[in-house]
Design a protein around this motif. Structure first.
Motif, short mmCIF file in Angstrom:
data_model
loop_
_atom_site.label_atom_id
_atom_site.label_comp_id
_atom_site.label_asym_id
_atom_site.label_seq_id
_atom_site.Cartn_x
_atom_site.Cartn_y
_atom_site.Cartn_z
N ASN A 36 27.96 41.24 45.12
CA ASN A 36 27.73 40.10 44.23
C ASN A 36 29.05 39.58 43.68
O ASN A 36 29.26 38.37 43.56
N ASP A 77 34.90 41.14 38.02
CA ASP A 77 35.45 40.19 39.01
C ASP A 77 35.97 38.96 38.30
O ASP A 77 35.61 38.70 37.15
N ASN A 90 19.15 33.60 37.02
CA ASN A 90 19.54 34.46 38.14
C ASN A 90 19.13 35.91 37.96
O ASN A 90 18.81 36.60 38.91
N GLY A 120 20.23 43.85 45.63
CA GLY A 120 20.77 43.03 44.56
C GLY A 120 21.05 43.76 43.26
O GLY A 120 21.06 44.99 43.17
N PHE A 121 21.24 42.93 42.28
CA PHE A 121 21.68 43.38 40.97
C PHE A 121 20.81 44.48 40.36
O PHE A 121 21.30 45.44 39.76
P1 ADP Z 1 21.10 38.07 45.39
O1 ADP Z 1 22.51 38.54 45.39
O2 ADP Z 1 20.29 38.56 46.52
O3 ADP Z 1 20.96 36.60 45.15
P2 ADP Z 1 21.03 39.53 42.91
O4 ADP Z 1 19.89 40.05 42.13
O5 ADP Z 1 22.02 40.52 43.38
O6 ADP Z 1 20.39 38.75 44.12
O7 ADP Z 1 21.78 38.45 42.07
C1 ADP Z 1 21.10 37.34 41.57
C2 ADP Z 1 22.05 36.23 41.27
O8 ADP Z 1 22.84 36.52 40.12
C3 ADP Z 1 23.07 35.96 42.35
O9 ADP Z 1 22.53 35.13 43.37
C4 ADP Z 1 24.16 35.25 41.56
O10 ADP Z 1 23.85 33.88 41.39
C5 ADP Z 1 24.10 35.93 40.23
N1 ADP Z 1 25.13 36.98 40.12
C6 ADP Z 1 24.98 38.30 40.31
N2 ADP Z 1 26.15 38.95 40.14
C7 ADP Z 1 27.07 38.01 39.82
C8 ADP Z 1 28.48 38.02 39.51
N3 ADP Z 1 29.18 39.15 39.53
N4 ADP Z 1 29.07 36.84 39.22
C9 ADP Z 1 28.37 35.68 39.22
N5 ADP Z 1 27.06 35.61 39.50
C10 ADP Z 1 26.42 36.74 39.80
#
Ligand code: ADP
Length: 625
Positions: A36, A77, A90, A120-121
């Motif tokens: 991410n 980051d 998000n 993901g997150f």
């Molecule tokens: P995916 O990566 O599959 O879209 P995630 O749950 O990992 O799903 O993340 C959801 C969203 O959150 C990402 O698409 C992004 O827009 C945002 N996001 C996550 N981590 C970061 C980060 N480190 N910096 C900016 N945006 C982030």
């Protein structure tokens, strides 16, 4: 003041899954968070090139930090960051991301290899009892803090933050030796080093960690880069394991299955590029809808430019996923201009050829796998032949396969040509819904007798495709339902002609009875057991008429229908008798024959009630005699 908000239902479900982590592969949370972070840097970098209001950073990096006492691991980051609504949207909801697809699979219990899939997150909650995010968007001058314990809610508040980007802090859970749960390992340098090497080595930005060093008896702490930063596709093929490529594919393209086929190619010379292409095992869930977007990811010297560059892949290979990395592209031009870039077009041509060659190789060397591929994507290939007035037909024709009347396996057109006799002047095909239905066709009798094989066209697109294809190596395609008396010799032809003259009155009477339903009524020399058949003349066939009728906004096109009668069949004698003795009755006979012909071809009859009445009348009459 922090505001408390609730997770959307689906997010909550995913969170619960993560918290109760049924998966053994908890390590992957780190890969997910790093990935991410890398995406966020890609975004910032790209925006800084096309949007004046976005400032890029001098050096991009992803920095890991550990606080042993607080039991935290953070991943920071200097990417695009998130605004308040982005944090809410998000992270509070699951959109059309990999996570959603993942959840659906889990609910259907289709996932067993979670370790390889991008979740993901939320995967942070596999190891954390609390997660905190501090972030500042590149569009804003201050930031936000987001916190959640993974229960139903999360909190958001405004904060001051000097730098653009995101810091995610994972509060590790307590270890549990009974269950062999060791979360403290994520605080150890060695663990982090090896996890980054294993899962995130190809991330293009440095992933750093402060590492304690001893020099001349003195201890120093210095940030060290843990990853090699060589994109996976840039590594020599020999250095790549199938497993590494498969993991990369799943993560990069949100896939669940291993790819059916992988094409990895590097070209150097006038054009320089690397392509890593995949044919998915199954087409994307929206592949057959208008929502599906074809395209390859585009990189320039390892830097991400675009997610789906359409110009790189032709429509007939639109199922191919993958990426292209080239040093030849001018980076700071707009996407619209990029589509017209000469280099890009040249690469696209190469790629098209490469895919075609690979498929031909597969067909030659691993037929079973090719058939799996073909069964999945044949409609796309056939449409490719038809599309653009056949512009690509020559390059695609050898990828086509058909089942035949004599063979349950697929054969290629070339194989059909090799098997046919010299004297056979056409490639014959027959259309219909299924093999069993087709084999009942009266017209096939003569082909069986002469041992001539016939291609079975069972897809709607087939006949449209063949109109465009027209011939193979100069041998024309001919429909069995159109082919006229190809197989009868001259004597038989003359006899047939004479019979037609003698029975002109009868044929005219039948034509008159049927009116507009048919264009012609003729005698046929090719029918064996059947009394009649119906075929189409020039122009569109009955099969095409049926397909077109089901499409929206099509002009109403009608096939030219010809009723062929078998003069050798006893029913022909019966027709003659009726015509002489009881000419009024010929109407009923003609209609019954016509409907029978339709049924034999697998078409619905125009008026079932009428047909049924005629049959009943005829049966009653017969019983009187
Ligand atoms: P995916 O990566 O599959 O879209 P995630 O749950 O990992 O799903 O993340 C959801 C969203 O959150 C990402 O698409 C992004 O827009 C945002 N996001 C996550 N981590 C970061 C980060 N480190 N910096 C900016 N945006 C982030």
């Amino acid at each position: 003041m922090a505001k408390t908000k609730y997770f959307k239902t689906e997010s909550k479900k995913l969170l619960d899954l993560m918290i109760n982590a049924i998966y053994t592969h908890k390590d992957i949370f780190l890969r997910e968070l790093i990935s991410n972070a890398s995406d966020a840097i890609d975004k910032r970098h790209h925006l800084s090139l096309v949007d004046e209001t976005i400032q890029g950073a001098e050096d991009y990096s992803i920095d890991l930090s550990v606080d042993e006492e607080a039991r935290t691991l953070s991943i920071e980051d200097n990417g695009i960051g998130m605004r308040e609504e982005e944090l809410i949207h998000n992270l509070g909801t699951i959109a059309e991301s990999g996570s959603k697809a993942f959840l659906e699979k889990v609910e259907k219990q289709e996932v067993d290899m979670i370790g390889q899939f991008g979740v993901g997150f939320y995967s942070a909650f596999m190891v954390a009892d609390m997660v905190e995010i501090e972030t500042r968007s590149a569009y804003e001058s201050s930031g936000y803090r987001w916190r959640s314990k993974g229960s139903a809610t999360y909190q958001i508040e405004s904060i001051e933050r000097d730098t653009i980007g995101t810091k995610i802090t994972v509060y590790l859970r307590e270890d549990n030796s009974d269950e062999e749960l060791d979360f403290s390992r994520y605080l150890k340098t060695a663990t982090l080093q090896s996890l980054v090497k294993q899962y995130s080595d190809y991330i293009r930005y440095p992933i750093t960690l402060p590492i304690e060093k001893e020099e001349d008896g003195e201890k120093r702490v210095e940030r060290e880069t843990l990853n090699s930063m060589i994109p996976l596709w840039k590594k020599p093929k020999s250095a790549l394991t199938d497993e590494a490529v498969e993991t990369f594919y799943k993560r990069q393209f949100n896939a669940f299955d291993a790819p059916l086929h992988t094409i990895h190619t590097s070209v150097e010379g006038k054009l320089t590029y690397t392509a890593l292409l995949f044919i998915p095992q199954k087409p994307a869930h929206d592949f057959y809808t208008e929502n599906y977007e074809k395209g390859l990811q585009l990189y320039s010297k390892g830097v991400f430019i675009e997610d789906k560059n359409k110009a790189l892949i032709p429509d007939h290979f639109r199922f191919v996923r993958g990426l292209v990395d080239s040093a030849d592209l001018t980076l700071n031009i707009s996407r619209e201009m990029l589509q017209h870039d000469r280099q890009l077009k040249a690469i696209a041509r190469h790629i098209e050829k490469k895919i075609r060659n690979e498929l031909e190789k597969l067909l030659a060397n691993d037929r079973e796998k090719y058939i799996t591929f073909y069964d999945t994507y044949k409609t796309t290939l056939k449409y490719g032949v038809y599309d653009q007035f056949g512009a690509n037909k020559d390059s695609l024709k050898d990828l086509l396969m058909f089942k035949t009347a004599q063979n349950d396996d697929y054969i290629t057109l070339k194989e059909y040509m090799d098997q046919k006799s010299e004297s056979q002047e056409a490639i014959y095909y027959v259309t219909g819904k299924s093999k069993s239905e087709i084999l009942a066709r009266p017209q096939l009798g003569a082909f069986k007798d002469k041992n001539i094989d016939v291609l079975l066209f069972t897809d709607d697109i087939d006949e449209f495709m063949v109109q465009v294809l027209a011939d193979y190596d100069g041998v024309p395609f001919k429909s069995v339902q159109q082919a006229e008396n190809d197989f009868i010799d001259e004597d038989a032809k003359a006899a047939l002609k004479e019979k037609t003259t003698t029975h002109k009155d009868l044929l005219d009477a039948i034509k008159e009875s049927l009116g507009e339903k048919v264009s012609t009524v003729t005698l046929s020399g090719r029918l064996k057991d059947a009394p009649v058949c119906i075929v189409s003349g020039e122009g569109i066939s009955m099969e095409m008429e049926k397909v077109l009728r089901n499409l929206p906004n099509q002009p109403e096109l009608k096939a030219d229908k010809i009723l062929e009668i078998n003069p050798e069949h006893p029913i022909f004698g019966a027709l003659e008798t009726v015509h002489k003795a009881n000419p009024d009755k010929i109407d009923d006979y003609a209609n019954v024959l016509y409907h029978q012909a339709l049924l034999l071809e697998g078409y619905p009859i125009d008026d079932p009630a009428e047909f049924s009445r005629l049959m009943t009348d005829l049966m009653l009459e017969a019983s009187k005699k």
